[in-house]
Scaffold this motif. Structure first.
Motif, PDB file in Angstrom:
ATOM      1  N   LEU A 242      44.754  33.795  35.871  1.00 35.71           N
ATOM      2  CA  LEU A 242      43.880  33.277  34.822  1.00 35.71           C
ATOM      3  C   LEU A 242      44.543  33.435  33.447  1.00 35.71           C
ATOM      4  N   SER A 243      45.255  34.529  33.260  1.00 33.17           N
ATOM      5  CA  SER A 243      46.002  34.697  32.000  1.00 33.17           C
ATOM      6  C   SER A 243      47.108  33.653  31.900  1.00 33.17           C
ATOM      7  N   VAL A 244      47.728  33.345  33.022  1.00 35.21           N
ATOM      8  CA  VAL A 244      48.759  32.299  33.022  1.00 35.21           C
ATOM      9  C   VAL A 244      48.135  30.964  32.630  1.00 35.21           C
ATOM     10  N   LEU A 245      47.000  30.674  33.232  1.00 41.20           N
ATOM     11  CA  LEU A 245      46.333  29.393  32.970  1.00 41.20           C
ATOM     12  C   LEU A 245      45.936  29.253  31.496  1.00 41.20           C
ATOM     13  N   GLU A 246      45.478  30.350  30.899  1.00 46.25           N
ATOM     14  CA  GLU A 246      45.074  30.310  29.478  1.00 46.25           C
ATOM     15  C   GLU A 246      46.205  29.825  28.585  1.00 46.25           C
ATOM     16  N   GLN A 247      47.437  30.104  29.018  1.00 45.03           N
ATOM     17  CA  GLN A 247      48.581  29.721  28.184  1.00 45.03           C
ATOM     18  C   GLN A 247      48.824  28.215  28.148  1.00 45.03           C
TER      19      GLN A 247
END
Ligand code: ZN
Length: 250
Positions: A242-247
């Motif tokens: 999810l942190s990856v996706l936020e980027q």
């Protein structure tokens, strides 16, 4: 000799192990969440390698005490290839979320199918994919027996758009009730976009084309779920993907 297991699985993630082996996390129709070791698989041809997000029929040796399932044979049933990076990253969020669940024996098929329809929906989606992940999250919260009722105000119990929530207990309130709260010291007032997404979440598929997500909205909604998990499960919901996706968002 233990009996072989044959099951249909969706692969959630894979990790290289030693020079030639692979550890595979999967959700299986009949056996639920399982860990598998595929010995020597990385020395075989590429087409044989098990890929995350695909469905396979696997033949496995059952685990001996404290060990993993051992892969005997695999055949590819469905390959999921995502054109857009966002859709692919969102699909991985769903797979990671699934790995964190505790699934009772009579619900293996339910979760397997829920993930399958989520992954398939993203395959051809030409709009913001992230709300589809939040809908999955909502459905899983319901399956886990927790009550998260969006669109119903915790104050007046009426069906109204979410206006704000209190962070310590993750209760949602309408605009009127928010103004009547005493000491709302940990109140978060939603942006219009976040409020609209919550309101439509159960049938978000019909609204995806209208949604343009700003990074701040994403963080608001992810923060809400994070507070919700902490309040109801006493554990945090931390998903690396999810942190990856936020980027991908500005
Ligand atoms: Zn209210």
């Amino acid at each position: 000799m233990n009996k072989l297991i044959k099951d249909t699985v969706t692969i959630l993630n894979t990790y290289p192990y030693s020079d030639s082996s692979l550890i595979v996390k999967a959700i299986a129709k009949e056996n639920g969440l399982i860990d598998i070791i595929a010995k020597g698989i990385r020395k075989k041809s590429d087409s044989f390698i098990l890929q995350a997000l695909n469905d396979y029929e696997l033949t496995l040796y059952p685990p001996r005490e404290g060990e993993l399932h051992l892969l005997k044979e695999s055949s590819l049933l469905k390959e999921r290839h995502y054109e857009g990076a966002k859709n692919w990253a969102t699909a991985l969020c769903g797979a990671e979320l699934m790995q964190k669940q505790i699934i009772s024996n009579d619900e293996h098929l339910l979760y397997f199918e829920l993930l399958g329809s989520f992954l398939d929906f993203l395959l051809s989606l030409d709009a913001e994919p992230l709300p589809v992940f939040w809908r999955l999250l909502n459905r899983i919260i319901h399956l886990q027996g927790l009550a998260l009722t969006t669109c119903i105000c915790s104050g007046c119990k009426e069906q109204k758009p979410e206006y704000a929530y209190t962070k310590h207990d993750a209760q949602l309130y309408c605009r009127e009730c928010t103004h009547n709260l005493t000491l709302p010291k940990d109140l978060h007032i939603f942006s219009e976009e976040a409020s609209r997404i919550f309101y439509h979440l159960d049938h978000i598929g019909n609204h995806l084309s209208e949604i343009r997500l700003a990074k701040s909205t994403i963080q608001e909604i992810n923060d809400f779920y994070s507070d919700y998990y902490l309040a109801h499960n006493r554990k945090t919901l931390k998903l690396k993907s999810l942190s990856v996706l936020e980027q991908f968002y500005l």
